[in-house]
Design a protein around this motif. Structure first.
Motif, PDB file in Angstrom:
ATOM      1  N   PRO A 144     -26.562 -17.029  16.801  1.00 41.69           N
ATOM      2  CA  PRO A 144     -27.920 -16.466  16.930  1.00 41.69           C
ATOM      3  C   PRO A 144     -27.909 -14.960  17.212  1.00 41.69           C
ATOM      4  CG  PRO A 144     -27.570 -18.247  18.529  1.00 41.69           C
ATOM      5  CD  PRO A 144     -26.283 -18.063  17.813  1.00 41.69           C
ATOM      6  N   VAL A 145     -26.928 -14.500  17.971  1.00 37.31           N
ATOM      7  CA  VAL A 145     -26.843 -13.067  18.274  1.00 37.31           C
ATOM      8  C   VAL A 145     -26.510 -12.307  16.992  1.00 37.31           C
ATOM      9  CG1 VAL A 145     -25.637 -11.289  19.615  1.00 37.31           C
ATOM     10  CG2 VAL A 145     -26.121 -13.516  20.647  1.00 37.31           C
ATOM     11  N   TRP A 146     -25.582 -12.870  16.206  1.00 33.19           N
ATOM     12  CA  TRP A 146     -25.219 -12.223  14.935  1.00 33.19           C
ATOM     13  C   TRP A 146     -26.441 -12.106  14.029  1.00 33.19           C
ATOM     14  CZ3 TRP A 146     -25.456 -13.464   9.770  1.00 33.19           C
ATOM     15  CH2 TRP A 146     -24.759 -12.590   8.899  1.00 33.19           C
ATOM     16  N   LEU A 147     -27.220 -13.202  13.964  1.00 30.04           N
ATOM     17  CA  LEU A 147     -28.411 -13.196  13.107  1.00 30.04           C
ATOM     18  C   LEU A 147     -29.405 -12.141  13.551  1.00 30.04           C
ATOM     19  CD1 LEU A 147     -29.522 -16.841  12.256  1.00 30.04           C
ATOM     20  CD2 LEU A 147     -29.139 -14.927  10.688  1.00 30.04           C
ATOM     21  N   LEU A 148     -29.657 -12.107  14.872  1.00 29.31           N
ATOM     22  CA  LEU A 148     -30.619 -11.156  15.407  1.00 29.31           C
ATOM     23  C   LEU A 148     -30.139  -9.719  15.188  1.00 29.31           C
ATOM     24  CD1 LEU A 148     -33.285 -10.983  16.998  1.00 29.31           C
ATOM     25  CD2 LEU A 148     -31.931 -10.836  19.094  1.00 29.31           C
ATOM     26  N   GLY A 149     -28.853  -9.482  15.472  1.00 27.55           N
ATOM     27  CA  GLY A 149     -28.281  -8.138  15.305  1.00 27.55           C
ATOM     28  C   GLY A 149     -28.372  -7.678  13.851  1.00 27.55           C
ATOM     29  N   THR A 150     -28.036  -8.581  12.936  1.00 22.74           N
ATOM     30  CA  THR A 150     -28.067  -8.226  11.513  1.00 22.74           C
ATOM     31  C   THR A 150     -29.489  -7.925  11.053  1.00 22.74           C
ATOM     32  OG1 THR A 150     -26.170  -9.649  11.145  1.00 22.74           O
ATOM     33  CG2 THR A 150     -27.427  -9.033   9.212  1.00 22.74           C
ATOM     34  N   ALA A 151     -30.422  -8.804  11.453  1.00 23.89           N
ATOM     35  CA  ALA A 151     -31.817  -8.602  11.051  1.00 23.89           C
ATOM     36  C   ALA A 151     -32.337  -7.283  11.620  1.00 23.89           C
ATOM     37  CB  ALA A 151     -32.674  -9.763  11.523  1.00 23.89           C
ATOM     38  N   MET A 152     -32.000  -7.003  12.895  1.00 26.04           N
ATOM     39  CA  MET A 152     -32.512  -5.785  13.523  1.00 26.04           C
ATOM     40  C   MET A 152     -31.908  -4.542  12.878  1.00 26.04           C
ATOM     41  SD  MET A 152     -32.449  -4.526  17.446  1.00 26.04           S
ATOM     42  CE  MET A 152     -33.105  -5.869  18.366  1.00 26.04           C
ATOM     43  N   LEU A 153     -30.631  -4.625  12.511  1.00 19.46           N
ATOM     44  CA  LEU A 153     -30.014  -3.471  11.836  1.00 19.46           C
ATOM     45  C   LEU A 153     -30.671  -3.255  10.476  1.00 19.46           C
ATOM     46  CD1 LEU A 153     -27.880  -1.257  11.946  1.00 19.46           C
ATOM     47  CD2 LEU A 153     -26.220  -2.865  10.984  1.00 19.46           C
ATOM     48  N   GLY A 154     -31.014  -4.357   9.808  1.00 23.74           N
ATOM     49  CA  GLY A 154     -31.726  -4.253   8.533  1.00 23.74           C
ATOM     50  C   GLY A 154     -33.053  -3.532   8.721  1.00 23.74           C
ATOM     51  N   VAL A 155     -33.803  -3.931   9.743  1.00 27.52           N
ATOM     52  CA  VAL A 155     -35.103  -3.317  10.010  1.00 27.52           C
ATOM     53  C   VAL A 155     -34.916  -1.836  10.367  1.00 27.52           C
ATOM     54  CG1 VAL A 155     -37.063  -3.290  11.602  1.00 27.52           C
ATOM     55  CG2 VAL A 155     -36.244  -5.454  10.676  1.00 27.52           C
ATOM     56  N   SER A 156     -33.898  -1.557  11.171  1.00 23.61           N
ATOM     57  CA  SER A 156     -33.643  -0.178  11.568  1.00 23.61           C
ATOM     58  C   SER A 156     -33.388   0.698  10.340  1.00 23.61           C
ATOM     59  CB  SER A 156     -32.428  -0.148  12.502  1.00 23.61           C
ATOM     60  OG  SER A 156     -32.139   1.169  12.872  1.00 23.61           O
ATOM     61  N   LYS A 157     -32.584   0.169   9.413  1.00 25.30           N
ATOM     62  CA  LYS A 157     -32.287   0.922   8.188  1.00 25.30           C
ATOM     63  C   LYS A 157     -33.540   1.079   7.327  1.00 25.30           C
ATOM     64  CE  LYS A 157     -27.320  -0.029   7.679  1.00 25.30           C
ATOM     65  NZ  LYS A 157     -26.625   1.087   7.004  1.00 25.30           N
TER      66      LYS A 157
ATOM     67  N   PHE B  12     -23.034  -5.588   6.047  1.00 28.77           N
ATOM     68  CA  PHE B  12     -23.253  -5.887   4.633  1.00 28.77           C
ATOM     69  C   PHE B  12     -24.637  -6.504   4.424  1.00 28.77           C
ATOM     70  CE2 PHE B  12     -23.117  -8.925   1.116  1.00 28.77           C
ATOM     71  CZ  PHE B  12     -22.784  -8.071   0.072  1.00 28.77           C
ATOM     72  N   PHE B  13     -24.952  -7.513   5.256  1.00 32.18           N
ATOM     73  CA  PHE B  13     -26.239  -8.186   5.060  1.00 32.18           C
ATOM     74  C   PHE B  13     -27.409  -7.302   5.473  1.00 32.18           C
ATOM     75  CE2 PHE B  13     -23.502 -11.943   4.718  1.00 32.18           C
ATOM     76  CZ  PHE B  13     -24.028 -12.464   3.538  1.00 32.18           C
ATOM     77  N   ALA B  14     -27.197  -6.421   6.467  1.00 29.31           N
ATOM     78  CA  ALA B  14     -28.279  -5.503   6.857  1.00 29.31           C
ATOM     79  C   ALA B  14     -28.619  -4.584   5.681  1.00 29.31           C
ATOM     80  CB  ALA B  14     -27.866  -4.679   8.072  1.00 29.31           C
ATOM     81  N   ASN B  15     -27.583  -4.082   5.006  1.00 28.37           N
ATOM     82  CA  ASN B  15     -27.823  -3.240   3.834  1.00 28.37           C
ATOM     83  C   ASN B  15     -28.553  -4.012   2.741  1.00 28.37           C
ATOM     84  OD1 ASN B  15     -26.835  -0.682   4.541  1.00 28.37           O
ATOM     85  ND2 ASN B  15     -24.721  -1.338   4.216  1.00 28.37           N
ATOM     86  N   LEU B  16     -28.175  -5.308   2.614  1.00 28.37           N
ATOM     87  CA  LEU B  16     -28.798  -6.141   1.591  1.00 28.37           C
ATOM     88  C   LEU B  16     -30.282  -6.378   1.894  1.00 28.37           C
ATOM     89  CD1 LEU B  16     -27.470  -7.370  -0.893  1.00 28.37           C
ATOM     90  CD2 LEU B  16     -27.297  -9.535   0.334  1.00 28.37           C
ATOM     91  N   ILE B  17     -30.578  -6.653   3.179  1.00 32.13           N
ATOM     92  CA  ILE B  17     -31.982  -6.855   3.589  1.00 32.13           C
ATOM     93  C   ILE B  17     -32.789  -5.616   3.241  1.00 32.13           C
ATOM     94  CG2 ILE B  17     -33.520  -7.042   5.599  1.00 32.13           C
ATOM     95  CD1 ILE B  17     -31.244  -8.616   7.003  1.00 32.13           C
ATOM     96  N   ARG B  18     -32.240  -4.456   3.591  1.00 33.19           N
ATOM     97  CA  ARG B  18     -32.923  -3.200   3.309  1.00 33.19           C
ATOM     98  C   ARG B  18     -33.140  -3.024   1.801  1.00 33.19           C
ATOM     99  NH1 ARG B  18     -30.186   1.592   3.409  1.00 33.19           N
ATOM    100  NH2 ARG B  18     -28.708   0.339   2.240  1.00 33.19           N
ATOM    101  N   ASN B  19     -32.108  -3.336   1.010  1.00 32.54           N
ATOM    102  CA  ASN B  19     -32.221  -3.182  -0.446  1.00 32.54           C
ATOM    103  C   ASN B  19     -33.356  -4.027  -1.021  1.00 32.54           C
ATOM    104  OD1 ASN B  19     -30.060  -1.502  -0.392  1.00 32.54           O
ATOM    105  ND2 ASN B  19     -28.639  -2.866  -1.439  1.00 32.54           N
TER     106      ASN B  19
END
Lengths: 387, 92
Positions: free
Chosen positions: A73-86, A242-249
């Protein structure tokens, strides 16, 4: 010649005489001046708040991935938040700052000429392909690279059909997936090497000097430096980035497709050499589309939900578009101009419908439309008899 | 489409500080620089794209789209839509 008053038969906007066009332009200009005179502390506070949001969410999310990346869950939250930040860095901070919207603050860290953003595309290339080409020649066929489907999709009948356009719809998804790379490579116009042979790989190599530097920096940051300093968390951090960049894309591309690729966005084929500023305004409105949504939607789309206002006033701070939109809409209504806006879902459906229609040769589309019409008429006729 | 002006009130001496160039400006700073054989970076020539933005170190300039006069030192200006109202130094 007055290009902006030339209209396609399919246009939903009214024809304006040159006098009406100039009157229209003056009204738009008034909306702009009113806001420009009012710029001040409120706007300054806003942009610093946005920058703090980007900084704190990036620190928090990278921290989460680095220390708690092994807990799903921490990984998911961190990845999603990094995506939003980007997303916010690219869209509400970088894109707007690079348009010079905050140059008046005189803060060298928010200066449009020197700012560089967290994506592969260099600030310099972006200002050429986007600020200059796309914003000056918006939707002008042959001048605005965006409206020719970035050279790889077919967006209108003006583009000659080729078999490769059968993949229009999947191509839309492919471009979404690698969107930051599309933006990065756009200036190199490699389709000229691949499809028409008007350019050589050597030229591409020479032109890509700064881009290659930026590629190393971006790649090094997300896929080497941060994973390495995370030590045992190497893999969770690498995957998270990787997934944060993908979310942003996916998000950025979807928002941007809605801006000019909806069915009613007009393609301009006229000569625009002697275009007046008022005609330029008119063209921006006919070629752009907004989508509706709440405050969070506007924030996450970098206010590109107000694509029409952004194209009329690219150097007005984007946080002002919300208050300008009703006034622009009113002027459009008064002059019988279509103000293209709809919920996000319908706009993106409209984009993919346009891609699907133009993936087939025109005569096939025409025949399908005719067949559908006969079919509908036949069904109507049958039910008419029954009743 | 590019922004053009006939003639300003008076020719003003302009200095491009880093490239050590001097010239007289009678129209927009961008066209005047080009007439003097300089090639500053630019794009739309209508105040939209922000490619010609650079720092005005000193002097008074006027934005010909808005009429706004700027007399503050070290301000970002767009060469394509500004003209000089006094001697101006630019960080280029």
């Amino acid at each position: 010649m007055n290009m902006a008053v030339e209209l396609k038969a399919t246009s939903k906007s009214a024809h304006l005489t040159p006098e009406q066009t100039e009157a229209f332009g003056r009204r738009i200009e008034e909306i702009r001046l009113e806001v420009m005179k009012d710029l001040g502390e409120k706007d300054s506070k806003y942009i610093y708040k946005v920058r703090n949001f980007v900084r704190y969410t990036e620190i928090a999310s990278r921290g989460m991935l680095m220390f708690g990346g092994w807990i799903p869950p921490v990984w998911l939250l961190g990845t999603a938040m990094l995506g939003v930040s980007k997303i916010v860095e690219n869209m509400e901070l970088g894109h707007n700052v690079m348009h010079g919207q905050f140059d008046w603050l005189n803060d060298p860290t928010l200066n449009g000429a020197t700012y560089d953003w967290d994506t592969v595309c260099t600030g310099e290339d972006w200002k050429y392909t986007h600020n200059y080409k796309h914003h000056t020649y918006t939707n002008v066929f042959g001048m605005d690279h965006d409206i020719s489907g970035y050279g790889v999709m077919r967006m209108s009948r003006e583009q000659k059909w080729e078999p490769r356009f059968l993949f229009n719809v999947p191509m839309g998804f492919v471009l979404s997936t690698g969107f930051e790379w599309l933006l990065a490579l756009q200036r190199l116009e490699m389709e000229k090497v691949l499809f028409d042979g008007t350019k050589t790989w050597k030229e591409v190599y020479v032109e890509s000097k700064n881009l290659r530097k930026k590629m190393v920096r971006q790649f090094g940051k997300d896929y080497v430096l941060f994973p390495l300093i995370a030590g045992p968390m190497f893999l969770p951090v690498l995957a998270g980035n990787f997934f944060a960049n993908l979310i942003r894309n996916y998000w950025a591309s979807t928002v941007i497709y809605c801006g000019h690729f909806t069915e009613d966005s007009e393609i301009i084929t006229d000569n625009i050499d002697n275009e007046t500023k008022a005609e330029w305004y008119l063209r921006q409105i006919r070629g752009s589309a907004n989508f509706t949504g709440g405050k969070i939607m506007h924030f996450l789309s970098g206010n590109l939900s107000h694509q029409i206002e952004h194209h009329l006033f690219p150097d007005v701070p984007a946080n002002r578009y919300q208050e300008m939109a009703p006034k622009v809409r009113e002027v459009c209504a008064e002059f019988g101009q279509q103000y293209n806006t709809a919920p996000f879902g319908s706009q993106i459906l409209s984009v993919y419908k346009r891609l699907a229609v133009h993936s087939l040769p025109d005569n096939v589309v025409d025949r399908l439309v005719a067949t559908k019409r006969t079919f509908v008429d036949a069904v109507k006729g049958m039910f008419g008899k029954v009743a | 489409m590019p922004v053009q002006i006939e003639q300003s009130n008076e020719a003003q001496p302009i200095i491009f500080r880093r490239s050590q160039q001097n010239f007289l400006a009678t129209t927009t700073l961008l066209s005047s620089a080009e007439q003097a054989g300089l090639r500053p970076q630019h794009g739309c020539r209508m105040g939209v794209c922000n490619q010609c933005t650079c720092t005005k170190v000193s002097g008074v300039t006027q934005n010909i789209l808005t009429g706004e006069i700027d007399d503050q030192p070290n301000r970002a200006i767009k060469l394509c839509v500004n003209q000089a109202l006094s001697p101006v130094t630019i960080d280029l």
